[in-house]
Design an enzyme around this catalytic site. Structure first.
Site, PDB file in Angstrom:
ATOM      1  N   ASP A   5      51.005  19.853  42.200  1.00 15.70           N
ATOM      2  CA  ASP A   5      51.558  19.978  40.853  1.00 15.70           C
ATOM      3  C   ASP A   5      52.429  18.760  40.592  1.00 15.70           C
ATOM      4  OD1 ASP A   5      51.781  22.500  38.752  1.00 15.70           O
ATOM      5  OD2 ASP A   5      53.447  21.078  38.576  1.00 15.70           O
TER       6      ASP A   5
ATOM      7  N   PHE B  97      38.442  35.169  36.700  1.00 15.84           N
ATOM      8  CA  PHE B  97      38.548  36.385  35.877  1.00 15.84           C
ATOM      9  C   PHE B  97      39.757  37.231  36.251  1.00 15.84           C
ATOM     10  CE2 PHE B  97      34.033  35.210  36.037  1.00 15.84           C
ATOM     11  CZ  PHE B  97      33.741  35.124  34.688  1.00 15.84           C
ATOM     12  N   LEU B  98      40.713  36.659  36.997  1.00 17.62           N
ATOM     13  CA  LEU B  98      41.841  37.483  37.461  1.00 17.62           C
ATOM     14  C   LEU B  98      42.727  37.928  36.300  1.00 17.62           C
ATOM     15  CD1 LEU B  98      44.734  35.771  37.415  1.00 17.62           C
ATOM     16  CD2 LEU B  98      43.734  34.695  39.409  1.00 17.62           C
ATOM     17  N   ARG B  99      43.347  39.076  36.499  1.00 15.40           N
ATOM     18  CA  ARG B  99      44.303  39.611  35.513  1.00 15.40           C
ATOM     19  C   ARG B  99      45.710  39.451  36.059  1.00 15.40           C
ATOM     20  NH1 ARG B  99      41.978  45.400  36.120  1.00 15.40           N
ATOM     21  NH2 ARG B  99      41.851  44.443  38.170  1.00 15.40           N
ATOM     22  N   GLU B 100      46.641  39.066  35.219  1.00 17.11           N
ATOM     23  CA  GLU B 100      48.034  39.036  35.657  1.00 17.11           C
ATOM     24  C   GLU B 100      48.454  40.459  36.011  1.00 17.11           C
ATOM     25  OE1 GLU B 100      50.599  36.864  32.980  1.00 17.11           O
ATOM     26  OE2 GLU B 100      49.112  35.271  32.819  1.00 17.11           O
TER      27      GLU B 100
ATOM     28  N   THR C  71      39.991  27.794  31.811  1.00 18.93           N
ATOM     29  CA  THR C  71      39.145  28.239  30.699  1.00 18.93           C
ATOM     30  C   THR C  71      39.011  27.093  29.696  1.00 18.93           C
ATOM     31  OG1 THR C  71      39.944  30.473  31.029  1.00 18.93           O
ATOM     32  CG2 THR C  71      38.889  30.015  28.913  1.00 18.93           C
TER      33      THR C  71
ATOM     34  N   PHE D 111      39.774  49.260  28.858  1.00 17.59           N
ATOM     35  CA  PHE D 111      40.110  48.428  27.693  1.00 17.59           C
ATOM     36  C   PHE D 111      39.899  49.156  26.368  1.00 17.59           C
ATOM     37  CE2 PHE D 111      41.616  44.209  28.719  1.00 17.59           C
ATOM     38  CZ  PHE D 111      41.672  44.362  30.099  1.00 17.59           C
TER      39      PHE D 111
ATOM     40  N   CYS E 147      46.136  34.437  27.586  1.00 16.91           N
ATOM     41  CA  CYS E 147      44.671  34.262  27.681  1.00 16.91           C
ATOM     42  C   CYS E 147      43.923  34.817  26.476  1.00 16.91           C
ATOM     43  CB  CYS E 147      44.166  34.900  28.968  1.00 16.91           C
ATOM     44  SG  CYS E 147      44.950  34.189  30.420  1.00 16.91           S
TER      45      CYS E 147
HETATM   46  C1  UGA Z   1      42.724  38.681  30.839  1.00 19.44           C
HETATM   47  C2  UGA Z   1      41.391  39.199  31.372  1.00 19.44           C
HETATM   48  O1  UGA Z   1      41.453  40.618  31.534  1.00 19.44           O
HETATM   49  C3  UGA Z   1      41.056  38.546  32.713  1.00 19.44           C
HETATM   50  O2  UGA Z   1      39.776  38.957  33.150  1.00 19.44           O
HETATM   51  C4  UGA Z   1      41.067  37.028  32.528  1.00 19.44           C
HETATM   52  O3  UGA Z   1      40.826  36.360  33.758  1.00 19.44           O
HETATM   53  C5  UGA Z   1      42.435  36.606  32.007  1.00 19.44           C
HETATM   54  O4  UGA Z   1      42.701  37.257  30.763  1.00 19.44           O
HETATM   55  C6  UGA Z   1      42.415  35.126  31.814  1.00 19.44           C
HETATM   56  O5  UGA Z   1      41.688  34.644  30.935  1.00 19.44           O
HETATM   57  O6  UGA Z   1      43.018  34.392  32.621  1.00 19.44           O
HETATM   58  P1  UGA Z   1      45.290  39.242  31.378  1.00 19.44           P
HETATM   59  O7  UGA Z   1      45.579  38.427  30.162  1.00 19.44           O
HETATM   60  O8  UGA Z   1      46.048  38.993  32.625  1.00 19.44           O
HETATM   61  O9  UGA Z   1      43.727  39.106  31.769  1.00 19.44           O
HETATM   62  O10 UGA Z   1      45.564  40.769  31.012  1.00 19.44           O
HETATM   63  P2  UGA Z   1      44.692  42.017  30.534  1.00 19.44           P
HETATM   64  O11 UGA Z   1      44.775  43.067  31.561  1.00 19.44           O
HETATM   65  O12 UGA Z   1      43.337  41.584  30.105  1.00 19.44           O
HETATM   66  O13 UGA Z   1      45.509  42.501  29.265  1.00 19.44           O
HETATM   67  C7  UGA Z   1      45.560  41.687  28.097  1.00 19.44           C
HETATM   68  C8  UGA Z   1      46.305  42.404  27.004  1.00 19.44           C
HETATM   69  O14 UGA Z   1      45.532  43.472  26.498  1.00 19.44           O
HETATM   70  C9  UGA Z   1      47.646  43.003  27.404  1.00 19.44           C
HETATM   71  O15 UGA Z   1      48.602  42.689  26.403  1.00 19.44           O
HETATM   72  C10 UGA Z   1      47.381  44.493  27.470  1.00 19.44           C
HETATM   73  O16 UGA Z   1      48.530  45.253  27.182  1.00 19.44           O
HETATM   74  C11 UGA Z   1      46.335  44.648  26.394  1.00 19.44           C
HETATM   75  N1  UGA Z   1      45.438  45.815  26.554  1.00 19.44           N
HETATM   76  C12 UGA Z   1      44.619  45.906  27.626  1.00 19.44           C
HETATM   77  C13 UGA Z   1      45.415  46.804  25.586  1.00 19.44           C
HETATM   78  O17 UGA Z   1      46.141  46.738  24.580  1.00 19.44           O
HETATM   79  N2  UGA Z   1      44.564  47.866  25.735  1.00 19.44           N
HETATM   80  C14 UGA Z   1      43.738  47.978  26.788  1.00 19.44           C
HETATM   81  O18 UGA Z   1      42.985  48.977  26.840  1.00 19.44           O
HETATM   82  C15 UGA Z   1      43.767  46.981  27.762  1.00 19.44           C
END
Ligand code: UGA
Length: 455
Positions: free
Chosen positions: A34, A154-157, A126, A254, A265
């Site tokens: 970094d 595709f990881l989620r935080e 991305t 979702f 993201c």
């Molecule tokens: C998302 C994708 O899920 C990952 O697969 C992807 O790798 C990542 O973006 C990325 O592009 O790096 P992330 O942003 O960490 O992951 O979080 P999510 O779990 O997808 O949630 C996103 C948002 O949607 C959150 O604000 C969550 O509260 C909201 N959400 C999620 C809802 O409002 N309803 C749902 O049913 C699910």
């Protein structure tokens, strides 16, 4: 390339730190790179700039085991790596929704002239479709024996470690069998455990990532559009989501209604996807994503409207308690956080907003210094006219009304993530309102009112 691949990870953000630490835990020697010397020093001392469950243990184990180190030196990276993973951020450009690729480009442009042996550069960031092919051509002009692949993440935080160690799928956008074989070698362990591997062209790999995020965003906005209709008709979107989700062709993932999506993201990816499609004259195909975005933002406005319905159109000076600042539970990320956005809207309407979040307060304070912050939930709720649950941390989802009933000035709660039991809250004398659920019989006629704490 040696039998035991040595990996570098360029960019130490959420993605880069997670990828570096997970690859080290799989037994690779990993050098994270970094340009920020402060961040590199902190990581080498085992201190993480982000909150991600399980990640600090993994970074420390990698450091202690001698398999993981961070540096600012691209010279070292070039000499070290057989595979270089590009994990730089691609935020929106200042003046448009298009992705700013400068950090990705800088990683490759800095590394390429320093390379002195054949290697694979694997992009994980991305990016708009077509970026990898262009970067591959630029790389070939500098180093003919370095190859570029695209290996989207595709990881989620909040579950980044588990998602990296045991992913749903691995996508390898490649232009040669050798690049595919190298990526199969990197991911040998998850592949042996049964993770599907998709070798594709560069464009399909790039599309796989933005298409997946667009679909997820669409699913969320679909159920939130149904929530709007439930509000208008007296339906209950929670029950509706459960009914829809029981159909395996739809699935319940979702489909959680509420305040909608945020983070670093989904929002920026769908906007950049639309901007890119318009640039290639394919805007029509993605027009629906504009609506997905609009539905999502309307949930925030609706939450502010509900606040006005409960405590009056004039919020000036009224103490309001906001539970949640992170864009989702399990993370301290406040980028495009729906919770913080609503807090700011209420602040803009004159309310005296106090925010509590179990981990995201330092980031929230940096990005919204105008709001007040509390160190406990009860401190945030002191004398509040209204409590808003905006991020569904388990600490909030499991909340009993008794914790707050005698602390607040008036028992008004908006459950914008639909996680509380309305029966329990109403029985405790609270006006309970949620998104996608019409006001209950107990709430009718309480607009601008609400049960008053009798002390
Ligand atoms: C998302 C994708 O899920 C990952 O697969 C992807 O790798 C990542 O973006 C990325 O592009 O790096 P992330 O942003 O960490 O992951 O979080 P999510 O779990 O997808 O949630 C996103 C948002 O949607 C959150 O604000 C969550 O509260 C909201 N959400 C999620 C809802 O409002 N309803 C749902 O049913 C699910």
């Amino acid at each position: 390339m040696t039998d035991r691949l040595r990996l570098t990870v360029l960019g130490a953000g959420y993605l880069g730190i997670t990828h570096a630490a997970c690859m080290a835990s799989l037994g690779f020697d990993v050098l994270g790179v970094d340009t920020d010397p402060g961040k590199v020093a902190a990581l080498n001392a085992g201190r993480l700039p982000i909150h991600e469950p399980g990640l600090d243990e993994l970074v420390r184990a990698g450091r202690d085991g001698g398999r993981l180190e961070f540096t600012t030196s691209y010279q070292r990276a070039a000499a070290f790596g057989d595979v270089h993973f590009v994990c730089a951020g691609t935020p929106p450009q200042r003046a448009s929704d298009r992705a700013d690729l400068s950090q990705v480009q800088a990683c490759i442009a800095t590394l390429a002239p320093l390379l002195d042996r054949p290697c694979l550069i694997a992009g994980k960031s991305t990016v708009p479709v077509g970026t990898a092919r262009r970067l591959a051509a630029e790389l070939a002009a500098v180093r003919g024996d370095a190859e570029l692949a695209w290996n989207p993440e595709f990881l989620r935080e909040g579950s980044a470690v588990a998602d990296t160690l045991a992913p749903d799928r691995i996508v390898a956008g490649v232009t040669s069998r050798r690049a595919e074989a190298t990526l199969r070698q990197v991911y040998a362990q998850p592949l042996a455990a049964g993770t599907p591997f998709f070798a594709t062209g560069l464009e399909t790999a790039e599309l796989a990532k933005v298409a997946a995020n667009s679909f997820l965003a669409t699913k969320i906005s679909f159920i939130n559009a149904m929530a709007e209709l439930c509000e208008a008709t007296g339906g209950d979107v929670g029950a509706l989501a459960r009914i829809l989700g029981a159909d395996p062709r739809i699935g319940s993932a979702f489909l959680r209604p509420g305040l909608g999506f945020g983070g670093g993201c989904l929002p920026k990816d769908i906007r950049a996807f639309v901007a890119w499609a318009e640039d290639i004259k394919g805007g029509e195909a993605l027009g629906f994503l504009r609506e997905v975005d609009a539905i999502n933002l309307r949930r925030r406005a609706r939450t502010a409207d509900l606040a006005s319905e409960l405590i009056g159109p004039d919020l000036a000076g009224l103490p309001v308690c906001v539970l949640g600042a992170a864009f989702k539970p399990g993370s301290d990320d406040v980028r495009d956080s729906p919770a913080l956005d609503v807090a700011q809207i209420l602040h803009g309407m004159g309310a005296q907003v106090t925010v509590y979040d179990p981990v995201a307060v330092p980031n929230a304070r940096r990005s919204c210094p105008e709001l007040r912050y509390a160190t406990t939930m009860t401190e945030a709720a002191q004398h509040a006219q209204l409590v808003l649950l905006l991020t569904e941390w388990s600490e909030f989802a499991g909340l009993s009304p008794d914790r707050l009933s005698d602390v607040v000035a008036r028992r008004n709660i908006i459950d914008a993530r639909n996680v509380l039991d309305p029966v329990v809250w109403r029985a405790a004398g609270w006006n309970y309102r949620a998104l996608g659920v019409a006001a209950g019989p107990a709430d009718v006629g309480t607009s601008h009112g609400g049960a008053t704490h009798q002390g």
